[in-house]
Design a protein around this motif. Structure first.
Motif, PDB file in Angstrom:
ATOM      1  N   ASP A   1       0.868  -1.164   0.000  1.00  0.00           N
ATOM      2  CA  ASP A   1       0.000   0.000   0.000  1.00  0.00           C
ATOM      3  C   ASP A   1       0.913   1.223   0.000  1.00  0.00           C
ATOM      4  OD1 ASP A   1       0.833   0.259   2.676  1.00  0.00           O
ATOM      5  OD2 ASP A   1      -1.105  -0.250   3.523  1.00  0.00           O
TER       6      ASP A   1
ATOM      7  N   SER B   1      -8.311  -0.825  -5.263  1.00  0.00           N
ATOM      8  CA  SER B   1      -7.568  -0.729  -3.998  1.00  0.00           C
ATOM      9  C   SER B   1      -6.140  -0.227  -4.155  1.00  0.00           C
ATOM     10  CB  SER B   1      -7.582  -2.080  -3.291  1.00  0.00           C
ATOM     11  OG  SER B   1      -7.122  -3.103  -4.148  1.00  0.00           O
TER      12      SER B   1
ATOM     13  N   ALA C   1      -6.910  -0.101  -0.055  1.00  0.00           N
ATOM     14  CA  ALA C   1      -6.898  -1.558   0.095  1.00  0.00           C
ATOM     15  C   ALA C   1      -7.576  -2.024   1.373  1.00  0.00           C
ATOM     16  CB  ALA C   1      -5.461  -2.072   0.048  1.00  0.00           C
TER      17      ALA C   1
END
Length: 378
Positions: free
Chosen positions: A33, A229, A235
């Motif tokens: 991420d 995401s 996400a």
């Protein structure tokens, strides 16, 4: 307009990425991420939904489904239908569901190696065997070894695929996908293609081609996994979808999910709809920022003796070859230097590490400085 240089403190939020190195000075550059605040449109939509105050069970709006159909048509030239969509709480649960649904217990499931590590584990969770097809370097890109795929395909029923490739960053061309599908057709393989990074294209002028879009045959044998995401850094809200054109495959897939696959949470739906409807300006600004991060990383690391990295065409992940350094414990070595990376062995490439460059440039610059100083001072 959008401040990707802002360094936001995530440590108080129990963020997985930072929690791993809690209480240390190690910069986390591992899990996929980013360190970027989500698009303002997403934040506004979530705030409005939270203000409503009721968080019961939810279904996607017709508007979200139409946005996905429109996005596939306009961005990828892929005409999909609403009933092909199967909403899922994540791509990883979906690829595990594919392993459970297709093929018999004890059968082989093919996949590239290296690949995103949940692929490597998924067959074993469902009584299947993982069979690996090596990735090879060709003209500065990581590609599937077609000879290896041909040899292995005759003993398999399902191919798990990653397009763009994680961790290699390859954007597959139509011709490359057609060559893979020729083999899939000859051996009657079902293809489950993880295309979660499809909008994170860093090489300008290149476009994403969904596996199912290349031909009627490819569509008929494919399960395509997508999500907002990674693209919009949402996400943790767990909203993704499978596109399954073949009605028989779709029925098998959805039946296998009954009673074990959680529904998407309502905030995930809200964020996905806002991102797809109003996140394009933010996405384009993010891509421009990531391109500069990518170029900085490739230039700096390739100047270091014993280190090699191919420029990723997509994603915000760099697959770094450190084999020439001959480190006994690469992850420990770089953690000692203050940088937390993903071990290459986790993906099936023990001579590599994976570095997430989806972060403020100052953070990336500091991580590269620490890594290079540690290598030079060995």
């Amino acid at each position: 307009m959008f401040d990707f240089d802002q360094w936001i403190d995530r440590r108080p939020t129990r963020a997985l990425k930072w929690l791993k190195y809690e209480g240390t000075d190690i910069l986390p550059m591992w899990v996929a991420d980013t360190e970027f605040k989500a698009p303002p449109a997403v934040i506004d939509a979530l705030n409005e939904r939270v203000e409503h105050g009721i968080f019961g069970y939810s279904r996607p709006t017709p508007a979200l489904t139409e946005l996905i159909i429109e996005r596939c048509r306009e961005r990828y030239g892929w005409n999909i239908q609403a009933d092909w969509l199967v909403y899922m709480p994540g791509v990883v649960p979906a690829l595990n569901l594919a392993c459970q649904t297709f093929g018999e217990p004890g059968s082989n499931i093919l996949m590239p190696k290296p690949i995103y590590y949940p692929f490597l584990h998924a067959p074993g969770f469902h009584g299947r065997k993982a069979a690996h097809v090596e990735m090879v370097e060709k003209d500065g890109r990581w590609l599937l070894d077609l000879d290896s795929l041909e040899r292995q395909a005759k003993d398999s029923e399902l191919l798990l695929f990653c397009n763009p490739h994680n961790p290699g960053g390859t954007i597959y061309t139509t011709e490359e996908l057609e060559a893979i599908n020729d083999i899939a057709k000859r051996h009657d393989l079902i293809v489950c293609s993880d295309e979660i990074h499809c909008d994170l294209l860093l090489d300008e002028g290149k476009s994403h081609v969904p596996y199912a879009a290349i031909s009627e045959d490819a569509a008929d044998r494919s399960v395509i996994l997508m999500a907002p995401s990674k693209t919009f850094n949402i996400a943790g809200l767990c909203c993704s979808f499978a596109v399954v054109p073949n009605a028989e495959l779709r029925t098998r897939f959805t039946r296998a999910a009954r009673g074990i696959m959680a529904d998407v949470n309502l905030l995930g739906f809200v964020a996905a709809e806002a991102a797809y409807a109003d996140g394009e300006d933010w996405l384009q600004a993010q891509l421009e920022y990531l391109r500069k991060n990518r170029d900085l990383l490739v230039e700096r690391l390739n100047d270091v003796p014993g280190v090699k990295v191919l420029s990723p065409e997509a994603t915000y992940l760099a697959w770094v070859d450190i084999s020439a350094l001959q480190l006994d414990n690469p992850i420990g070595f770089f953690e000692q230097a203050g940088v937390g990376l993903s071990p290459g062995g986790q993906f099936g490439g023990s001579d590599f590490v994976r570095l997430n460059f989806g972060c403020p440039r100052a953070m990336l610059d500091e991580a590269l400085h620490r890594m290079i100083a540690a290598i030079n001072n060995r």
